[in-house]
Design a protein around this motif. Structure first.
Motif, short mmCIF file in Angstrom:
data_model
loop_
_atom_site.label_atom_id
_atom_site.label_comp_id
_atom_site.label_asym_id
_atom_site.label_seq_id
_atom_site.Cartn_x
_atom_site.Cartn_y
_atom_site.Cartn_z
N ASN A 63 0.82 -1.20 0.00
CA ASN A 63 0.00 0.00 0.00
C ASN A 63 0.86 1.26 0.00
N ALA A 64 0.31 2.32 -0.56
CA ALA A 64 0.95 3.63 -0.53
C ALA A 64 -0.18 4.66 -0.53
N TYR A 65 0.20 5.94 -0.51
CA TYR A 65 -0.84 6.97 -0.54
C TYR A 65 -0.40 8.14 -1.42
N PRO A 71 -3.55 18.20 -10.40
CA PRO A 71 -3.52 19.46 -11.16
C PRO A 71 -4.14 19.23 -12.54
N TRP A 136 10.01 7.14 -10.32
CA TRP A 136 10.36 5.92 -9.59
C TRP A 136 10.94 4.83 -10.49
N SER B 29 5.12 15.83 -4.12
CA SER B 29 4.32 15.46 -5.27
C SER B 29 4.18 16.66 -6.20
N ALA B 30 3.43 16.44 -7.28
CA ALA B 30 3.20 17.52 -8.24
C ALA B 30 2.21 18.54 -7.70
N VAL B 31 1.58 18.24 -6.57
CA VAL B 31 0.60 19.15 -5.99
C VAL B 31 1.27 19.91 -4.85
N CYS B 34 1.50 18.83 -1.03
CA CYS B 34 0.98 17.48 -0.78
C CYS B 34 2.08 16.45 -0.98
N MET B 35 2.09 15.42 -0.14
CA MET B 35 3.15 14.42 -0.25
C MET B 35 2.60 13.11 -0.81
N VAL B 36 3.53 12.32 -1.34
CA VAL B 36 3.25 10.92 -1.65
C VAL B 36 3.85 10.11 -0.52
N ILE B 37 3.03 9.29 0.13
CA ILE B 37 3.57 8.40 1.15
C ILE B 37 3.94 7.10 0.46
N LYS B 38 5.23 6.80 0.45
CA LYS B 38 5.73 5.63 -0.29
C LYS B 38 5.45 4.34 0.50
N PRO B 39 5.56 3.20 -0.16
CA PRO B 39 5.17 1.95 0.51
C PRO B 39 5.82 1.72 1.88
N VAL B 154 -7.38 18.52 4.62
CA VAL B 154 -6.58 19.47 3.85
C VAL B 154 -6.51 20.81 4.57
N TRP B 156 -4.45 24.38 3.82
CA TRP B 156 -3.60 24.99 2.82
C TRP B 156 -2.47 25.78 3.47
N GLU B 168 -2.21 18.25 2.50
CA GLU B 168 -3.10 17.13 2.81
C GLU B 168 -2.37 16.21 3.77
#
Lengths: 490, 490
Positions: A63-65, A71, A136, B29-31, B34-39, B154, B156, B168
């Motif tokens: 799992n990831a998030y 955008p 990645w 991330s591109a937003v 906002c972050m991407v939580i990796k596996p 969220v 901002w 987020e």
């Protein structure tokens, strides 16, 4: 009984809504089309989610998030996918409120806080995820990526229905990346099988596995694998889909890898998802005019013990020991000690909640060394010797799980009709409970569209196990090599 | 080593970012924000979430799910709360995209699809939940409501930092409703204790429990209970808060109940939450210049087995048996069979990932019947007889968990200073690693504000266990009855 359920035969839609609301599964909210999932409904979802999660991990996924927002420039990169979802997107345009000078104490959107680029609330996450995968993935050693996400998504549907179609829903979305087409196809098919296994073995809901026709495919997919279930009103429910995305997203987001021969190649993709919609399917597969019927493997409470006529030290002692013994077998039990409600009221209430097994412990029965055990699926009651209640109940839960599946399968088989003429096709659809129609189709989108216009039935899938069989299209008379499944659908 | 970590002493902020990124916990991330939580980061969050969820359920709470969006009219109903979050809200204003006539294949926001009422993406859910509770609560029999939600929210934020402050984030938010003030206060305090227990026993992160000063309270709360931890750079981290909301939300949303005397009363409320921010706290409490250090109870992988110099049938056989034996004890193990990396590279890599225990199995060691066992926290290595590796490792994991807590507690105690003059107060803050300052405060918001302006230090909390003690305010010289804790904070 305070909580009356509409009969299925009187008004099927109202019956469904009654069950969702009166069994305390979910309710409408103040936000158009969005639901509140109540604690009992959420407990059911937790059981479904936990089991699916186990099955995903057992097949090598992690799992990831990823972010809630996409955008607009990323959202529109894969054009077919974007087009498919453009009409139902919630869009964030501003990031601040300010005091409204005309309404003291109230707020207004601050026009100075307009985003340079609008953000789409994800209706699905291919775009944001493939934009991330570009960073990645460099070489074949980074593949496959087998990632799943549990998340909320938003699709601004105009006609909503609790669980079945809501503006916001909870789901999981798997997004995998592969070095070869074959591996991606295998993955997409594997996840269809995982979904089918979950539906049949846990939800006790038989499903047909097949592929979608081109016009029913996921926007951006080269192939969509689906599991289709038949509801009690004879309409089909698409219960889960797994997509082979080809290199469409890799090309849109420039995701390449260096293969073993040192050449750059585009990555192959799949995505697959099931959602809280499954709860709607579960309800409509098994429930009856008394309320919800839950398969034991997913029921938040599997056994309820009710003291007759009310709690008392002697009954409490027996019930407490029984709870402990059942829990030791991994069975989820509740002892209903409320002394303000009569047993009959409680019986109806726990039936409405779909609890698979009810054990009534009465003083007089105890003198005879017995208890009364009732099963929710058939409503059969038996008087059973107290000492071996636990093994009996453990086996009964297995039997109920199997019976629910068998009953639903029998229903589906009875309600699947092979037809060879369009008159017969239409006659089936005119029935109260039409079901699946197995018929030849010439393979063209025109015929598919025409049939949909005339009958509201769509091609649910081309079944995986449909044999090669020469025939002629039920509508156009053109030649066809296999039957497909039609139905009206949710 | 490919993945170099900046030393804490050179650049603490960069050290933190290096660990988050190079240990594969999360990424930008591109937003914006906002972050991407990796596996690997998500697996850590799953362990934290699952343990917290157990603790919430053990204290009588159930989970539910409420909508992502809050209509503006509901959002602004509790004015203090609304004012507190108004400046950092993502706002949905439209529900459809359409083809952009000026850019073929691209999309634009459809101006005809403007919402009548704007929707706020929840920064917290009191408003939408209390608007729902109005329908759920009629009489004292419906109380207490003890509901928790796992969700994304969220806010901002302008300055973001992976895990610590992101636009987020994932969190849980408990929202409870009670018949009496006392019961709500007890609940808010109970959840502070649950958070403290989780922080100390699972994260091995010592915390100070206390209440917030009025100006640091949650917007809309009458009292905020907090747990505060000290990071290695001597700054405090607010790790979890539990709020007594009085009747503020009940009044804003007209939530009343009929009490046992048949009178209408407003309901009493609490809310409480912890978030993925805890992962930031975990990193900054234990990690070192070699990378992440994870407490065994939360580590996704507790033990890694490495073949020296590489996999081979004899080593594989021993490793496989060892894995099985460790797993039988409930220990999470990984066997690193990659034969393309040297042992030294792997050692560094698993250190970077914070795996608590490393077992190296070498051919020569096997001839002598031993293996090498290294602990991540102290980096001590021991040569250990093979046969009783499993009980030794099981105990070692317990010892590491305890050592991490003890070490962090010792650090906090060393870095907590009592001062009685403002000169001493400022001198502490001028140190490289300032820490907590225990000082008298006159109880006024003016003094608090003045100290903050002069030193950037804020009142982290009024500790629950602070004794009554006559003194004078470190800034104003006014009388004070107890010390409070100041610090610079995240």
């Amino acid at each position: 009984m305070a909580k009356e359920i509409t009969n299925r035969s009187d008004d099927y839609s109202q019956w469904y809504i009654d069950i969702v609301k009166k069994a305390n599964l979910a309710d409408n909210s103040a936000v158009r089309g969005c639901m509140v999932i109540k604690p009992y409904g959420y407990a059911l979802w937790e059981n479904m989610r936990d089991q699916l999660d186990k099955m995903f991990k057992a097949t090598g996924h992690v799992n990831a998030y990823f972010p809630l927002f996409v955008p607009k420039s990323l959202f529109e990169a894969e054009e077919k996918n974007a087009e498919g979802f453009a009409k139902e997107c919630a869009i964030v345009t501003h990031y601040r409120l300010k005091n409204d000078p005309e309404r003291p104490g109230k707020l207004m959107v601050d026009p100075d806080a307009k985003l340079e680029e609008e953000l789409i609330v994800r209706p699905t996450s291919e775009a944001i995820i493939w934009n991330t995968y570009r960073d990645w993935i460099n070489s074949y050693r980074d593949l496959p990526l087998l990632i799943n996400q549990w998340a909320n998504v938003v699709r601004w549907e105009m006609r909503t229905r609790l669980f079945l179609r809501t503006a916001e829903f909870l789901w999981q979305e798997g997004h995998t990346a592969h070095a070869t087409k074959e591996e991606a196809l295998t993955e997409a098919q594997l996840m269809q099988k995982v979904y089918a296994e979950f539906a049949e073995e846990y939800m006790a809901m038989p499903v047909v596995q097949g592929t979608k026709s081109e016009s029913e495919r996921f926007a951006g997919a080269d192939e969509t694998y689906t599991i289709e279930a038949l509801m009690q009103d004879g309409k089909a429910l698409q219960a889960g889909t797994s997509h082979f995305l080809g290199q469409n997203f890799a090309k849109a987001f420039e995701v390449k890898f260096l293969n073993e021969n040192n050449q750059q190649e585009y990555v192959w993709a799949t995505s697959w998802g099931v959602s809280t919609r499954l709860i709607g399917g579960l309800i409509m597969t098994h429930s009856d005019d008394q309320g919800l019927v839950l398969p034991p493997r997913l029921a938040p409470v599997q056994v309820v013990i009710i003291p007759i006529p009310k709690p008392d030290p002697e009954i409490d002692a027996v019930a407490t020991q029984m709870m402990r013994d059942l829990e030791a077998q991994g069975i989820r039990v509740q002892y209903d000690t409320d002394d303000k409600k009569r047993p009959g009221f409680k019986f109806a209430e726990h039936e409405l909640r779909g609890i698979p097994v009810r054990i009534a412990i009465g003083k007089r029965d105890l003198e005879n060394g017995v208890v009364e055990i009732a099963r929710r699926d058939t409503k059969e009651k038996t008087t059973h010797p107290l000492p071996d209640t636990v093994p009996y109940v453990a086996q009964l839960l297995v039997d109920i799980q199997q019976n629910l599946f068998d009953r639903a399968l029998k229903f589906r088989e009875e309600k699947t009709t092979s037809v060879d003429t369009f008159e017969a096709f239409q006659a089936i659809l005119d029935q109260d409970i039409p079901g699946f129609i197995s018929a030849h189709w010439d393979g063209t989108a025109e015929t598919e569209q025409k049939i949909k216009e005339l009958t509201k039935a769509t091609i649910r899938c081309i079944p995986n196990d449909a044999p090669e069989e020469a025939g002629v299209c039920v509508y156009s008379g053109q030649p066809s090599t296999r039957r497909v499944l039609f139905a009206k659908a949710y």
